[in-house]
Design an enzyme around this catalytic site. Structure first.
Site, PDB file in Angstrom:
ATOM      1  N   ASN A   4       0.546  -1.358  -0.051  1.00 16.53           N
ATOM      2  CA  ASN A   4      -0.179   0.001  -0.011  1.00 16.53           C
ATOM      3  C   ASN A   4       0.890   1.373  -0.135  1.00 16.53           C
ATOM      4  O   ASN A   4       0.540   2.437   0.402  1.00 16.53           O
ATOM      5  CB  ASN A   4      -0.990   0.025   1.290  1.00 16.53           C
ATOM      6  CG  ASN A   4      -1.943  -1.104   1.262  1.00 16.53           C
ATOM      7  OD1 ASN A   4      -2.419  -1.570   0.235  1.00 16.53           O
ATOM      8  ND2 ASN A   4      -2.156  -1.635   2.280  1.00 16.53           N
TER       9      ASN A   4
ATOM     10  N   HIS B 194     -14.138  -2.432   6.702  1.00 18.65           N
ATOM     11  CA  HIS B 194     -13.098  -3.186   6.956  1.00 18.65           C
ATOM     12  C   HIS B 194     -13.450  -3.978   8.473  1.00 18.65           C
ATOM     13  O   HIS B 194     -14.223  -3.419   9.105  1.00 18.65           O
ATOM     14  CB  HIS B 194     -12.072  -2.299   7.257  1.00 18.65           C
ATOM     15  CG  HIS B 194     -10.422  -2.756   7.462  1.00 18.65           C
ATOM     16  ND1 HIS B 194     -10.319  -3.003   8.933  1.00 18.65           N
ATOM     17  CD2 HIS B 194      -9.531  -3.359   6.698  1.00 18.65           C
ATOM     18  CE1 HIS B 194      -8.944  -3.785   8.704  1.00 18.65           C
ATOM     19  NE2 HIS B 194      -8.721  -3.967   7.250  1.00 18.65           N
TER      20      HIS B 194
ATOM     21  N   HIS C 231      -7.452   4.364   2.558  1.00 17.41           N
ATOM     22  CA  HIS C 231      -6.977   4.329   1.298  1.00 17.41           C
ATOM     23  C   HIS C 231      -7.054   5.339   0.144  1.00 17.41           C
ATOM     24  O   HIS C 231      -6.834   5.438  -0.863  1.00 17.41           O
ATOM     25  CB  HIS C 231      -7.652   2.839   0.749  1.00 17.41           C
ATOM     26  CG  HIS C 231      -7.062   1.832   1.432  1.00 17.41           C
ATOM     27  ND1 HIS C 231      -6.058   1.149   1.096  1.00 17.41           N
ATOM     28  CD2 HIS C 231      -7.621   1.159   2.258  1.00 17.41           C
ATOM     29  CE1 HIS C 231      -5.940  -0.319   1.845  1.00 17.41           C
ATOM     30  NE2 HIS C 231      -6.823   0.013   2.797  1.00 17.41           N
TER      31      HIS C 231
ATOM     32  N   ASP D  57     -13.872   6.361   7.120  1.00 21.05           N
ATOM     33  CA  ASP D  57     -12.542   5.698   7.159  1.00 21.05           C
ATOM     34  C   ASP D  57     -11.804   6.008   5.874  1.00 21.05           C
ATOM     35  O   ASP D  57     -12.089   5.407   4.743  1.00 21.05           O
ATOM     36  CB  ASP D  57     -12.540   3.968   7.290  1.00 21.05           C
ATOM     37  CG  ASP D  57     -10.915   3.496   7.293  1.00 21.05           C
ATOM     38  OD1 ASP D  57     -10.121   3.988   6.668  1.00 21.05           O
ATOM     39  OD2 ASP D  57     -11.100   2.344   8.020  1.00 21.05           O
TER      40      ASP D  57
ATOM     41  N   SER E 169     -11.409  -1.058   0.709  1.00 23.84           N
ATOM     42  CA  SER E 169      -9.829  -1.465   0.585  1.00 23.84           C
ATOM     43  C   SER E 169      -9.649  -2.832  -0.148  1.00 23.84           C
ATOM     44  O   SER E 169      -8.653  -3.041  -0.773  1.00 23.84           O
ATOM     45  CB  SER E 169      -9.472  -1.954   1.804  1.00 23.84           C
ATOM     46  OG  SER E 169     -10.330  -2.859   2.403  1.00 23.84           O
TER      47      SER E 169
ATOM     48  N   LYS F  82       0.283   3.843   4.815  1.00 22.06           N
ATOM     49  CA  LYS F  82       0.095   3.533   3.263  1.00 22.06           C
ATOM     50  C   LYS F  82       0.600   4.542   2.527  1.00 22.06           C
ATOM     51  O   LYS F  82       1.911   4.535   2.345  1.00 22.06           O
ATOM     52  CB  LYS F  82      -1.477   3.306   3.107  1.00 22.06           C
ATOM     53  CG  LYS F  82      -1.895   2.193   3.996  1.00 22.06           C
ATOM     54  CD  LYS F  82      -3.609   1.896   3.965  1.00 22.06           C
ATOM     55  CE  LYS F  82      -4.041   0.714   4.649  1.00 22.06           C
ATOM     56  NZ  LYS F  82      -3.870   0.703   6.090  1.00 22.06           N
TER      57      LYS F  82
ATOM     58  N   GLU G  73     -16.286   3.228   4.564  1.00 21.02           N
ATOM     59  CA  GLU G  73     -14.886   3.490   3.959  1.00 21.02           C
ATOM     60  C   GLU G  73     -15.293   4.681   2.932  1.00 21.02           C
ATOM     61  O   GLU G  73     -16.367   4.740   2.472  1.00 21.02           O
ATOM     62  CB  GLU G  73     -14.160   2.573   3.380  1.00 21.02           C
ATOM     63  CG  GLU G  73     -13.881   1.600   4.622  1.00 21.02           C
ATOM     64  CD  GLU G  73     -12.972   0.094   4.074  1.00 21.02           C
ATOM     65  OE1 GLU G  73     -12.027   0.369   3.678  1.00 21.02           O
ATOM     66  OE2 GLU G  73     -13.717  -0.872   4.211  1.00 21.02           O
TER      67      GLU G  73
END
Length: 391
Positions: A50, A136, A213, A210, A185, A241, A181
Site C-alpha cells: 500500500n 473493514h 486508502h 475511514d 480496501s 500506506k 470507508e
C-alpha cells in the site's frame, strides 16, 4: 479434559481452513525499493503493498526519522496522558488538523486500533450503528465490541441506508452512527461522501468515515475525500500506506477530540507513537503538496491497467481507484494465478475468504506511483499467459 485435548479446537480450526484453501501463513520478504522486494532470494515487482506514493523509501522521510530519534530517543516511553505527549506529537496533530481544514486531530497507533477504540467510545449498548456491508474488519470489530445494535446496509446503497435511518427515527436509540470507508480496501470503489453527509444531517446521525486508502492519494492536496468536509463528524486516516510511515489519525471537532482523550481506552492506555515515526509522518505531510504529479501518474496507471485487464477478459469489479481487484471467484483459482505470477517475477497476493465474501476470491492489485509502464506491461503479459494456461 486431558492436556492433549485442551487445544483440539486449534487443530480443528486449522484443518478446516486447510480444507477450504483459506489457511494463511506468513511469507517473509525484504523490501529493496518502493516497488521491488526479495523473496526467497528472488526479486519480484510488488503489486501488493500500500506504498501508493513510494514514500516508505523516500530519503527525506528516512532523514527525518533519524533526526527525531537522535533528538528524542527511540520510544515515547509512556502514554499520551502520562509523559508520552511530546511537543512533536502536539505539533504534528496541529499540522494535520490545519492541512485538513479541521478544528482538531488526534494521533493513534494504527488504523485498526483507531477504528476499534473510537467506535467503542462513540457507541453504547443503546446505540444503533449502520455499517456499509463491505467495511473493514476493524470497523465491524469496533461496532460489535460496543454491544450496540449493528445493521449492515447494502454496499453503497443509499436508499437502503435511508430506509434504515427512517426506521430508526421512532426507536429509542441513544444515538445513531453511520460508518463507511471512502475508498473500499478490497474493491477499490468509492463512497459518495456528499450523499452520506446529507443523510447524516437529515436524520441527525453521527458520520464516521475511514480514509485509510484515500489519504495521501485523493482529494485536494491528497488529503482524502472526507477529511476537509465539515459535514463528516469524524474521519480516520492511516499513515502507513500513502504516507509511508505508521500509525493513524482522526480529524474531528475540538470538543470531540477532548471527549476521546477522556473516553477512548485505546488512546488512554497505550504508549504513544515513537519519535522516529512522528518524524517520518511530519516529513511526509510537508511533502504532500508537492506530490500532485505522483498522484496524477498513479491515477493514469490505474486507468491504463483497468482498461488493459478488461480488454484481456478479466473482471476488475467496481474499481475506480489505485486498488484493482481481479475477481476470480474460487480460492483455488486465486492461489493458482498468484503462484504463476510469482514464477514470472511478480508479487500479487491472493485475497480469500474470510477477508472477502465467499465466492469472491481475487488478486488485489495495489498500484504505486513508482511503478513504471514496463512494470504494468510485464504484469499484463504474465496475467494473459497465466490466464490462458488455466482455461
Amino acid at each position: 479434559m486431558g492436556q492433549e485435548d485442551k487445544f483440539a479446537f486449534v487443530e480443528a480450526f486449522l484443518e478446516g481452513r486447510s480444507r477450504q484453501q483459506t489457511r494463511r501463513s506468513l511469507q517473509g520478504v525484504v523490501p529493496l525499493d518502493a516497488v521491488h522486494v526479495q523473496k526467497q532470494g528472488k526479486t519480484l515487482v510488488n503489486f501488493s503493498a500500500n506504498d501508493y506514493l513510494g514514500l516508505s523509501k523516500h530519503p527525506v522521510l528516512i532523514a527525518a526519522a533519524q533526526d527525531y530519534t537522535q533528538r528524542y530517543g527511540t520510544g515515547a516511553t509512556a502514554s499520551r496522558l502520562v509523559t508520552g505527549s511530546f511537543d512533536i506529537h502536539q505539533q504534528l496533530e496541529a499540522a494535520l488538523a490545519a492541512d485538513c481544514g479541521r478544528e482538531a486531530a488526534l494521533l493513534f497507533n494504527s488504523g485498526f486500533q483507531a477504528n476499534v477504540t473510537v467506535l467503542g467510545a462513540l457507541l453504547d449498548r443503546h446505540a444503533l450503528v449502520l455499517c456499509d456491508r463491505l467495511v473493514h474488519s476493524s470497523l465491524l470489530n469496533g461496532a460489535l465490541a460496543s454491544r450496540a445494535t449493528l445493521t449492515r446496509y447494502r454496499h453503497n446503497d443509499h436508499e437502503h441506508l435511508e430506509s434504515l435511518l427512517r426506521q430508526a427515527v421512532n426507536q429509542r436509540y441513544s444515538r445513531v452512527v453511520i460508518v463507511s470507508e471512502t475508498v473500499f480496501s478490497m474493491d477499490g470503489d468509492r463512497a459518495d461522501v456528499d450523499r452520506l453527509v446529507h443523510l447524516a444531517q437529515t436524520y441527525g446521525a453521527i458520520l464516521y468515515l475511514d480514509e485509510a486508502h484515500a489519504i495521501g492519494v485523493l482529494g485536494a492536496g491528497g488529503m482524502g475525500l472526507a477529511m476537509g468536509n465539515p459535514g463528516v463528524d469524524l474521519a480516520m486516516g492511516t499513515l502507513g500506506k500513502a504516507f509511508g510511515a505508521f500509525g493513524a489519525f482522526l480529524v474531528c471537532s475540538a470538543r470531540l477530540r477532548d471527549y476521546l482523550i477522556n473516553a477512548c481506552p485505546g488512546f488512554i492506555y497505550t504508549t504513544a507513537l515513537p519519535p522516529s515515526v512522528i518524524g517520518a509522518i511530519a516529513a511526509a505531510l510537508k511533502l504532500m503538496p508537492s506530490l500532485e504529479g505522483d498522484r496524477q501518474r498513479l491515477t493514469r496507471h490505474a486507468e491504463t491497467l483497468r482498461n488493459q485487464l478488461r480488454a484481456a477478459g478479466f473482471d476488475t469489479g467496481p474499481s475506480s481507484t489505485h486498488i484493482i481487484p481481479i475477481m476470480l471467484g474460487e480460492a483455488e483459482r486465486a492461489l493458482s494465478l498468484a503462484q504463476w505470477l510469482e514464477t514470472q517475477g511478480i508479487l500479487a497476493a491472493a485475497i480469500r475468504p474470510p477477508t472477502v465474501p465467499q465466492g469472491t476470491a481475487r488478486l488485489r492489485l495495489a498500484l504505486s506511483s513508482q511503478h513504471t509502464r514496463q512494470h504494468l506491461g510485464s504484469l499484463i503479459g504474465a496475467l494473459r499467459n497465466g490466464h490462458g494456461q488455466r482455461h
